[in-house]
Enzyme design. Structure first.
Site, mmCIF file in Angstrom:
data_model
loop_
_atom_site.group_PDB
_atom_site.id
_atom_site.type_symbol
_atom_site.label_atom_id
_atom_site.label_comp_id
_atom_site.label_asym_id
_atom_site.label_seq_id
_atom_site.Cartn_x
_atom_site.Cartn_y
_atom_site.Cartn_z
ATOM 1 N N GLU A 40 -12.170 35.662 41.382
ATOM 2 C CA GLU A 40 -13.383 34.686 41.702
ATOM 3 C C GLU A 40 -12.251 33.716 41.142
ATOM 4 O O GLU A 40 -12.096 33.505 39.669
ATOM 5 C CB GLU A 40 -14.526 35.323 40.814
ATOM 6 C CG GLU A 40 -14.442 36.671 41.603
ATOM 7 C CD GLU A 40 -15.967 36.608 40.411
ATOM 8 O OE1 GLU A 40 -17.474 36.418 39.826
ATOM 9 O OE2 GLU A 40 -15.741 37.428 39.384
ATOM 10 N N ARG A 264 -9.704 49.991 35.844
ATOM 11 C CA ARG A 264 -8.612 48.572 35.158
ATOM 12 C C ARG A 264 -7.838 48.754 33.945
ATOM 13 O O ARG A 264 -7.632 50.092 32.429
ATOM 14 C CB ARG A 264 -9.765 47.226 34.280
ATOM 15 C CG ARG A 264 -11.002 48.102 34.317
ATOM 16 C CD ARG A 264 -12.211 47.336 34.129
ATOM 17 N NE ARG A 264 -11.821 45.746 33.319
ATOM 18 C CZ ARG A 264 -11.767 44.162 34.024
ATOM 19 N NH1 ARG A 264 -12.913 44.725 34.836
ATOM 20 N NH2 ARG A 264 -11.823 43.717 33.669
ATOM 21 N N LYS A 274 -11.693 36.995 31.263
ATOM 22 C CA LYS A 274 -12.080 36.014 31.763
ATOM 23 C C LYS A 274 -12.786 34.781 31.000
ATOM 24 O O LYS A 274 -12.886 33.804 30.111
ATOM 25 C CB LYS A 274 -12.117 35.296 33.124
ATOM 26 C CG LYS A 274 -11.297 35.316 33.793
ATOM 27 C CD LYS A 274 -11.340 35.167 35.449
ATOM 28 C CE LYS A 274 -11.400 35.975 36.496
ATOM 29 N NZ LYS A 274 -11.609 35.674 37.567
#
Ligand code: ATP
Ligand code: MG
Length: 562
Positions: A40, A264, A274
């Site tokens: 994104e 992850r 982020k």
């Protein structure tokens, strides 16, 4: 990496290879391997994304397949062209070239058509309930949700409202489009999730064409399908979104990729979010997204981490289904190993202490050819000046040394790297008792570092010639957080209170003259101190270096033991 029979380095295999091998055997995708990296564009990429990039591009490369770069750009208020540009730059820097370049926004018209089809199949409806009501009616893990008052809105009415939403007739928040699945479903994601919302916001690519935007979950799986992705790889938190993605695709009878989840990457002493990183940038706590302390790709690039080192790191940590915490030292080791092979050696003194050689002819300068990289003879030699006034590292002298300290001390002899043996005769102090200068003698017979009588010294230290030294700003970096696992910070505490105040220390160092005019990005080892690179803030008047990573610190290890 391991090596195949032909001597090529091949990546370590993991569970996803097994899945792909199985598909290739069964012919499920006709032997095709098509992956994608789907960020994104709402921030800069971090080290966790590097793992996903290496995984997706690596699989495609391994199987002779393809990998796309796709921006999942469904949230116009959080996205920006700056992020798109930085993401492309970082993927290229890591050494990968995408096959297709896509944006979810390229598919907005197609997604809108899918949404209309869902309404027509009575699988979606327009809900006028306020978001708070929708949230409250969702139920909990132990209680089923409630049907919205609008759930039985006639298809024709939903279709009409949806078209009018698109036409811009309604303000933000007035209506949403929801899937009609099952409000009692044990998987909360299946309880009539939101598909579209009204947002009168300009999109970084589609401008003002749209005032309704699809939600991430609705968009993501359809885009994978439209791009003919075979293996849709994502992190574990999307495991319980998979039934929803499958539902979206199957109710419309579309091409069906296989989603595969992996754990992850989390690293000690830093964060991979982020949102949190944006907070640090906006608060001005950091120099920007590319601050060398940031775990962003832009940050580690500026810090001097190498793409080869990063890929080796991603290969080392492997790909699994288990969430864990990787020690920062594993990453630092990968970078150190890579820099060891490529970085030329120089000398620089971070905390200078003046040494005056009382028996060296005043005004004399000698030049020695110093080897640039013992690991790589092709890097040649450079001229290193030697003169009667030198700087050495303050830490390399102790007035009352403990037993394990073998460096300079009163009456003690050490070797100067590429130079002579010197013996400390006297430590000169100021009125406050601080040592300001050492008066030493050198042995002219030891030029090059060996004594004709074969007498040994226990230590070799680095130095620079004071008259020739270049003063430089050197930025030393340490852990970003004081807490090993940032996820352990309790909710009632501010995570920013755990930032390490010593994450950056700036010193004025004295460097050998050859380092005075290196361009930004230049990388080298300062002998005994670590790997450094020239920062983009550098000027000819004041060179600026970042410490990329320290060398293994034997002295610190010794101290720990004792
Ligand atoms: P963040 O939580 O930092 O905002 P994100 O997952 O929302 O990250 P995206 O831009 O959606 O960021 O991520 C793009 C891809 O990178 C996704 O496939 C995601 O699963 C993967 N990814 C994100 N963070 C990690 C991580 N820490 N380790 C491995 N892969 C990751
Ligand atoms: Mg995401």
């Amino acid at each position: 990496m391991s090596t195949d029979d032909a001597g090529n380095s091949v990546p370590h295999k993991h569970f996803i290879h097994e899945i792909v091998d199985e598909h290739n055997q069964s012919g499920r995708f006709g032997g095709r391997v098509q992956t994608r990296f789907p960020p994104e564009p709402n921030g800069y990429l971090h080290i966790g994304h590097a793992k996903s990039i290496c995984l997706n591009f690596g699989l495609a490369k391994f199987y002779g397949g393809k990998c796309n770069l796709r921006f999942d750009d469904t949230n116009p208020t959080k996205e920006d062209q700056e992020y798109v540009d930085s993401i492309m730059d970082d993927v290229r820097w890591l050494g990968f070239t995408w096959d297709g370049l896509y944006y979810a926004s390229d598919f907005f018209e197609q997604l809108y058509q899918y949404a209309e089809q869902l309404i027509q199949k009575d699988l979606a409806y327009i809900d006028s309930s306020p978001v708070e009501t929708i949230r409250a009616e969702r139920g909990t893990l132990t209680e089923p949700g409630k049907h919205s008052a609008d759930r039985n809105r006639p298809t024709a009415e939903s279709l009409d409202l949806f078209r009018r939403m698109k036409a811009g007739e309604f303000p933000d928040g007035k209506y949403v489009l929801r899937a009609k699945i099952d409000m009692a479903h044990p998987n909360m994601n299946m309880r009539d999730p939101l598909l579209y919302r009204i947002r009168h916001a300009e999109h970084h690519r589609t401008g003002n064409t749209w005032c309704i935007y699809p939600l991430y979950d609705f968009t993501h799986g359809y885009c994978d399908s439209l791009e003919q992705i075979t293996h849709s790889i994502c992190t574990l938190e999307f495991e319980n979104h998979r039934p929803l993605y499958d539902w979206f695709i199957d109710v419309l009878g579309l091409y069906h990729p296989q989603q595969i989840e992996f754990a992850r990457l989390n690293l000690t002493y830093t964060v991979m979010s982020k949102r949190k990183l944006l907070e640090l940038v906006e608060a001005g706590t950091m120099r920007g997204w590319d601050d060398p302390r940031m775990p962003t790709i832009a940050g580690i690039r500026r810090r001097g981490y190498t793409a080869d080192g990063m890929r080796a790191f991603c290969d080392t940590i492997g790909v699994t289904k288990f969430n864990g915490l990787t020690d920062l030292s594993v990453l630092e080791n990968a970078i150190r190993n890579d820099l060891n092979k490529r970085a030329p050696r120089y000398m620089g003194v971070l905390n200078p202490l003046k040494v005056v050689l009382t028996n060296y002819p005043e005004g004399q300068v000698e030049y020695t050819d110093a080897v640039n990289n013992p690991e790589d003879p092709s890097q040649g030699t450079r001229q290193l000046p030697f003169s009667p006034e030198l700087y050495i590292e303050r830490d390399d002298f102790m007035e009352n040394p403990p037993k394990q300290f073998f460096r300079l001390a009163p009456g003690r002899e050490v070797r100067l790297r590429w130079g002579y043996f010197i013996t400390c005769q006297e430590a000169v102090k100021d009125a406050a008792g601080n040592i300001v200068e050492l008066r030493c003698t050198y042995d002219p017979a030891t030029k090059g570092g060996n004594a004709p009588d074969n007498r040994k010294v226990k230590s070799t230290i680095h130095w620079v010639s004071a008259a020739h030294a270049v003063a430089a700003e050197v930025r030393l970096y340490d852990k970003l957080f004081t807490i090993e696992n940032v996820a352990d910070i309790p909710d009632d505490k501010d995570w920013k209170d755990f930032l390490n105040p010593a994450s950056e220390t700036i010193v004025t160092a004295q460097l050998e003259p050859a380092l005075g005019d290196k361009p930004a990005g230049f990388q080298c080892q300062f002998e005994r101190l670590g790997y450094f690179c020239v920062d983009k803030d550098t000027t000819t008047d004041r060179p600026v270096f970042n410490r990329t990573v320290t060398l293994k610190d034997e002295w610190a290890k010794l101290q720990k033991k004792s």
